[in-house]
Design a protein around this motif. Structure first.
Motif, PDB file in Angstrom:
ATOM      1  N   PHE A  30       1.123  -1.339  -0.191  1.00 31.42           N
ATOM      2  CA  PHE A  30       0.120   0.209  -0.054  1.00 31.42           C
ATOM      3  C   PHE A  30       0.439   1.555   0.038  1.00 31.42           C
ATOM      4  N   LEU A  31       1.887   1.039   0.955  1.00 32.23           N
ATOM      5  CA  LEU A  31       2.485   2.845   0.985  1.00 32.23           C
ATOM      6  C   LEU A  31       3.481   2.697  -0.381  1.00 32.23           C
ATOM      7  N   SER A  32       3.911   1.792  -1.131  1.00 29.95           N
ATOM      8  CA  SER A  32       4.110   1.373  -2.627  1.00 29.95           C
ATOM      9  C   SER A  32       3.486   1.883  -3.700  1.00 29.95           C
ATOM     10  N   VAL A  33       2.464   1.810  -3.478  1.00 24.45           N
ATOM     11  CA  VAL A  33       1.201   2.700  -4.153  1.00 24.45           C
ATOM     12  C   VAL A  33       1.232   3.519  -4.234  1.00 24.45           C
ATOM     13  N   GLN A  34       1.495   4.114  -3.287  1.00 22.10           N
ATOM     14  CA  GLN A  34       1.129   5.472  -2.867  1.00 22.10           C
ATOM     15  C   GLN A  34       2.399   6.590  -3.318  1.00 22.10           C
ATOM     16  N   ALA A  35       3.676   5.506  -3.178  1.00 24.93           N
ATOM     17  CA  ALA A  35       4.717   6.542  -3.436  1.00 24.93           C
ATOM     18  C   ALA A  35       4.710   6.227  -4.534  1.00 24.93           C
ATOM     19  N   PHE A  36       4.290   5.386  -5.700  1.00 25.84           N
ATOM     20  CA  PHE A  36       4.815   5.319  -7.226  1.00 25.84           C
ATOM     21  C   PHE A  36       3.785   6.444  -7.601  1.00 25.84           C
ATOM     22  N   SER A  37       2.600   6.955  -6.869  1.00 30.12           N
ATOM     23  CA  SER A  37       1.600   7.419  -7.594  1.00 30.12           C
ATOM     24  C   SER A  37       1.864   9.065  -7.380  1.00 30.12           C
ATOM     25  N   GLN A  38       2.600   9.030  -6.158  1.00 34.80           N
ATOM     26  CA  GLN A  38       2.697  10.496  -6.333  1.00 34.80           C
ATOM     27  C   GLN A  38       4.378  10.960  -6.963  1.00 34.80           C
ATOM     28  N   ALA A  39       4.991  10.105  -7.281  1.00 31.39           N
ATOM     29  CA  ALA A  39       5.750   9.611  -8.174  1.00 31.39           C
ATOM     30  C   ALA A  39       5.396  10.123  -9.708  1.00 31.39           C
ATOM     31  N   VAL A  47      -6.628  -2.581  -6.493  1.00 36.82           N
ATOM     32  CA  VAL A  47      -7.276  -2.702  -5.456  1.00 36.82           C
ATOM     33  C   VAL A  47      -7.035  -3.599  -3.929  1.00 36.82           C
ATOM     34  N   PHE A  48      -7.051  -2.911  -2.314  1.00 35.24           N
ATOM     35  CA  PHE A  48      -7.272  -3.354  -1.558  1.00 35.24           C
ATOM     36  C   PHE A  48      -7.661  -3.895  -0.448  1.00 35.24           C
ATOM     37  N   ALA A  49      -8.210  -5.089  -0.186  1.00 39.72           N
ATOM     38  CA  ALA A  49      -9.105  -5.643   0.484  1.00 39.72           C
ATOM     39  C   ALA A  49      -9.190  -5.903   1.611  1.00 39.72           C
ATOM     40  N   TYR A  50      -9.438  -6.117   3.102  1.00 40.75           N
ATOM     41  CA  TYR A  50      -9.121  -6.570   4.025  1.00 40.75           C
ATOM     42  C   TYR A  50     -10.631  -7.823   4.100  1.00 40.75           C
ATOM     43  N   VAL A  68      -4.265  -9.880 -10.335  1.00 40.22           N
ATOM     44  CA  VAL A  68      -3.087 -10.666  -9.234  1.00 40.22           C
ATOM     45  C   VAL A  68      -3.542 -10.011  -7.596  1.00 40.22           C
ATOM     46  N   ALA A  69      -3.861 -11.548  -7.253  1.00 33.03           N
ATOM     47  CA  ALA A  69      -4.008 -11.205  -5.757  1.00 33.03           C
ATOM     48  C   ALA A  69      -2.776 -11.236  -4.571  1.00 33.03           C
ATOM     49  N   LYS A  70      -2.477 -10.874  -3.829  1.00 35.03           N
ATOM     50  CA  LYS A  70      -1.589 -10.733  -2.944  1.00 35.03           C
ATOM     51  C   LYS A  70      -1.737 -10.115  -1.545  1.00 35.03           C
ATOM     52  N   THR A  71      -1.021 -10.674  -0.897  1.00 35.14           N
ATOM     53  CA  THR A  71      -1.191  -9.909   0.314  1.00 35.14           C
ATOM     54  C   THR A  71      -0.812  -8.717   0.814  1.00 35.14           C
ATOM     55  N   LEU A  72      -1.158  -7.348   2.150  1.00 33.14           N
ATOM     56  CA  LEU A  72      -0.754  -6.500   1.648  1.00 33.14           C
ATOM     57  C   LEU A  72       1.186  -5.696   2.332  1.00 33.14           C
TER      58      LEU A  72
END
Length: 76
Positions: A30-39, A47-50, A68-72
């Protein structure tokens, strides 16, 4: 691992080529996706789902298969 790097850098003054914030970001998708988006780095739609129960909704949000489904956290 992250706390060890912080301990070495901050408490003991031992230099390291690893940056604790970078290690933390890389280990959390989740943090990686946010950083990529900002850059403005393009990534696959996510899609992030708990504890998801409606996988059909997730597939719909992603535009259909394949997905592709992955854990957070972690590399699994």
């Amino acid at each position: 691992m992250v706390s060890l790097v912080e301990h070495l850098n901050g408490n003991m003054g031992i230099p390291s080529t690893s940056w604790s914030f970078g290690l933390r970001m890389a280990s959390n998708k989740f943090l990686s996706v946010q950083a990529f988006s900002q850059a403005r780095v393009q990534t696959m739609k996510s899609v992030f789902a708990y504890k998801p129960t409606d996988f059909g909704w997730i597939v719909e949000q992603l535009g259909g298969f394949p997905i592709v489904a992955k854990t957070l956290a972690g590399s699994q």
